[in-house]
Scaffold this motif. Structure first.
Motif, PDB file in Angstrom:
ATOM      1  N   ASP A   1      15.451  26.659  15.383  1.00  0.00           N
ATOM      2  CA  ASP A   1      14.641  27.643  14.685  1.00  0.00           C
ATOM      3  C   ASP A   1      13.315  27.044  14.227  1.00  0.00           C
ATOM      4  O   ASP A   1      12.294  27.735  14.211  1.00  0.00           O
ATOM      5  CB  ASP A   1      15.389  28.173  13.457  1.00  0.00           C
ATOM      6  N   VAL A   2      13.347  25.771  13.847  1.00  0.00           N
ATOM      7  CA  VAL A   2      12.186  25.097  13.267  1.00  0.00           C
ATOM      8  C   VAL A   2      12.134  23.669  13.793  1.00  0.00           C
ATOM      9  O   VAL A   2      13.176  23.036  13.987  1.00  0.00           O
ATOM     10  CB  VAL A   2      12.270  25.077  11.723  1.00  0.00           C
ATOM     11  N   VAL A   3      10.917  23.163  14.019  1.00  0.00           N
ATOM     12  CA  VAL A   3      10.744  21.745  14.328  1.00  0.00           C
ATOM     13  C   VAL A   3       9.719  21.159  13.364  1.00  0.00           C
ATOM     14  O   VAL A   3       8.809  21.853  12.905  1.00  0.00           O
ATOM     15  CB  VAL A   3      10.279  21.500  15.781  1.00  0.00           C
ATOM     16  N   ILE A   4       9.887  19.880  13.069  1.00  0.00           N
ATOM     17  CA  ILE A   4       8.904  19.131  12.291  1.00  0.00           C
ATOM     18  C   ILE A   4       8.327  18.078  13.217  1.00  0.00           C
ATOM     19  O   ILE A   4       9.075  17.309  13.848  1.00  0.00           O
ATOM     20  CB  ILE A   4       9.552  18.487  11.058  1.00  0.00           C
ATOM     21  N   ARG A   5       7.003  18.058  13.324  1.00  0.00           N
ATOM     22  CA  ARG A   5       6.360  17.139  14.263  1.00  0.00           C
ATOM     23  C   ARG A   5       5.211  16.406  13.588  1.00  0.00           C
ATOM     24  O   ARG A   5       4.560  16.935  12.684  1.00  0.00           O
ATOM     25  CB  ARG A   5       5.847  17.890  15.487  1.00  0.00           C
ATOM     26  N   VAL A   6       4.986  15.191  14.078  1.00  0.00           N
ATOM     27  CA  VAL A   6       3.896  14.356  13.581  1.00  0.00           C
ATOM     28  C   VAL A   6       2.707  14.486  14.529  1.00  0.00           C
ATOM     29  O   VAL A   6       2.850  14.283  15.740  1.00  0.00           O
ATOM     30  CB  VAL A   6       4.333  12.880  13.483  1.00  0.00           C
ATOM     31  N   ASN A   7       1.556  14.840  13.976  1.00  0.00           N
ATOM     32  CA  ASN A   7       0.334  15.005  14.779  1.00  0.00           C
ATOM     33  C   ASN A   7       0.606  15.797  16.060  1.00  0.00           C
ATOM     34  O   ASN A   7       0.366  15.316  17.170  1.00  0.00           O
ATOM     35  CB  ASN A   7      -0.269  13.646  15.128  1.00  0.00           C
TER      36      ASN A   7
END
Length: 298
Positions: free
Chosen positions: A139-145
């Motif tokens: 449902d959701v992703v957390i990504r760096v740059n």
């Protein structure tokens, strides 16, 4: 396309058979089979190859299932919300996040969200793979740059910066020399062995050192601990230093320029965000009100 027939097809495909789908749904095998045949006739393609003991999806059936089962889940969830009279967050929320962020600071945020929204079941997967939300079922992703992606929308909820750190026992190179000093160093794999110079701001002055990499490690947490143990200097996110407190045996030599770190929480742009996704994004952004990780992690 009849929505009821499509729902029954997805039920059979999910449970890989009419019998199991019938037991779980309470609907007869004959009804499920008829609905699937009706769907096949309306589309003009065969969706399921029926055998005497098993069935398998055709290529067209597999494509239809992959494109529709997530959407049907959202439709059912929306109907449940409307029937309840208010769109309260509920159900399973699957989140994918980078390993370092998950291990270093995601735990308390996840617990706080779970306590604030007890009807949501939170499932967090920590890896650094660039997952596909639809295909991998998140449902959701957390990504760096993150790179620009028209299929994703979201918000930047935190920022960080790279600093050059070293054991307090390691002599800081003099800035009087015209040639960059060489220092023992620890680096993150797979780019551990490098002779590229490290440039950093020491106050208002730009300085340079040459890393003599003697140890390569696959985790930034391991790199940090190796520096604390005296192995050499390293480049680390500042946020990894804050939880350690002031007496760590580490010295910050300066800030590395042009290496910004932004953390984004993202969800699919082609789907109406469900209440659980909206509340999670809001909660995560509220957990980092200053946007700077080094100022919010204690």
């Amino acid at each position: 396309m009849d929505l009821s027939s499509l729902t029954d097809f997805n039920l059979v495909a999910m449970h890989e058979g009419f019998g199991k789908a019938s037991r779980i749904s309470g609907r007869s095998k004959a009804t499920l089979s008829r609905r699937v045949r009706d769907l096949e006739q309306s589309l003009g393609v065969r969706l399921i190859e029926r055998g005497s003991r098993s069935l398998r999806l055709t290529e067209e059936g597999q494509a239809l299932y992959e494109r529709t089962h997530g959407l049907l889940g959202e439709i059912i969830e929306a109907g449940t919300d409307v029937a309840a009279g208010i769109a309260e967050p509920r159900g399973l929320l699957r989140v994918n996040a980078p390993v370092l962020f998950s291990h270093a600071m995601f735990g308390p945020v996840a617990v706080g969200f779970m306590q604030a929204y007890p009807e949501v079941r939170l499932e967090i997967t920590a890896n650094d793979r660039n997952v596909d939300l639809i295909e991998d079922g998140y449902d959701v992703v957390i990504r760096v740059n993150p790179r620009p992606d028209a299929t994703l929308v979201g918000r930047c909820f935190a920022r960080d910066e790279i600093v050059l750190v070293a054991p307090a026992s390691l002599a800081r190179p003099s800035n009087k020399s015209t040639e960059p000093a060489t220092v023992p160093a620890v680096a993150l794999l797979p780019n551990g062995v490098t002779t590229s110079p490290w440039h950093f701001h020491d106050g208002e002055t730009m300085r340079t050192v040459i890393p003599d990499v003697r140890l390569g490690l696959s985790s930034l947490l391991m790199v940090r601990d190796a520096v604390m143990a005296g192995a050499g200097a390293a480049l680390l996110p500042r946020s990894l230093l804050k939880p350690l407190g002031p007496n760590t045996g580490l010295a910050v030599w300066g800030t590395v320029p042009d290496r910004p770190i932004e953390l984004w929480v993202l969800h699919h742009s082609r789907r109406l965000a469900s209440p659980k996704v909206v509340r999670f994004v809001e909660y995560l952004c509220d957990a980092f009100p200053t946007k700077m990780l080094q100022e919010t992690t204690n």
